[in-house]
Scaffold this motif. Structure first.
Motif, PDB file in Angstrom:
ATOM      1  N   GLU A 105      35.281  66.511  44.373  1.00  0.00           N
ATOM      2  CA  GLU A 105      35.513  65.428  43.396  1.00  0.00           C
ATOM      3  C   GLU A 105      35.175  64.340  42.222  1.00  0.00           C
ATOM      4  N   SER A 106      35.199  63.002  42.142  1.00  0.00           N
ATOM      5  CA  SER A 106      35.978  62.303  41.978  1.00  0.00           C
ATOM      6  C   SER A 106      35.500  62.292  40.424  1.00  0.00           C
ATOM      7  N   ASP A 151      34.082  60.207  38.336  1.00  0.00           N
ATOM      8  CA  ASP A 151      33.031  59.035  38.370  1.00  0.00           C
ATOM      9  C   ASP A 151      32.319  60.409  39.017  1.00  0.00           C
ATOM     10  N   GLU A 203      31.370  61.328  42.403  1.00  0.00           N
ATOM     11  CA  GLU A 203      31.049  60.867  43.298  1.00  0.00           C
ATOM     12  C   GLU A 203      31.686  62.617  44.652  1.00  0.00           C
ATOM     13  N   ARG A 204      30.981  62.476  45.411  1.00  0.00           N
ATOM     14  CA  ARG A 204      31.929  64.054  46.089  1.00  0.00           C
ATOM     15  C   ARG A 204      31.671  63.925  47.243  1.00  0.00           C
ATOM     16  N   ILE A 252      44.249  63.193  47.796  1.00  0.00           N
ATOM     17  CA  ILE A 252      43.740  62.620  46.528  1.00  0.00           C
ATOM     18  C   ILE A 252      44.759  62.084  46.371  1.00  0.00           C
ATOM     19  N   ALA A 295      47.816  61.743  40.348  1.00  0.00           N
ATOM     20  CA  ALA A 295      46.354  61.807  40.477  1.00  0.00           C
ATOM     21  C   ALA A 295      46.640  63.224  39.762  1.00  0.00           C
TER      22      ALA A 295
END
Length: 122
Positions: free
Chosen positions: A3-4, A6, A8-9, A37, A41
């Motif tokens: 999951e980012s 924002d 989004e998965r 990733i 990050a």
């Protein structure tokens, strides 16, 4: 599942070609997730695997210091997987988070479904 920030998965699953154990599958899932990733990050590695999380957070420094030997002097099992995971771990800012498995945690339940789907790929 990844999951980012924002929300989004993306979902990923796979199959281990060689004979694999549950521990190898858990390590492989962490390795492959981190590889997706970007380096540098900030990451929360969430897992129900005490083996993976304690290995990264507690045991790994001692294993490395002792030449990849356990406290009893035995070689660390799954050493090649641990080395790969350690490489990925070092290139990101990883926070480890344990969740109880099979306890209704939505993301953990999805991860379990993905693992079972991966079994059908072989």
């Amino acid at each position: 599942m990844i999951e980012s920030p924002d929300g989004e998965r993306t979902e990923h699953c796979g199959f281990i070609q060689k004979r694999g154990t549950n521990n190898i599958a858990e390590l492989t899932a962490a390795i492959e997730s981190l590889r997706r990733i970007p380096e540098g990050a900030e990451v929360i590695l969430c897992s129900d695997s005490q083996y993976t999380l304690k290995g990264l957070g507690e045991w790994l420094p001692g294993w490395i210091r002792k030449g990849w030997k356990t406290a009893s002097g035995s070689p660390v099992l799954n050493q090649e997987h641990w080395k790969l995971l350690h490489q990925e771990y070092l290139t990101r800012k990883v926070r480890l988070e344990w969740v109880r498995g099979h306890n209704g945690h939505p993301e953990n339940e999805t991860a379990d479904q993905l693992a079972n789907r991966g079994l059908t790929l072989g």
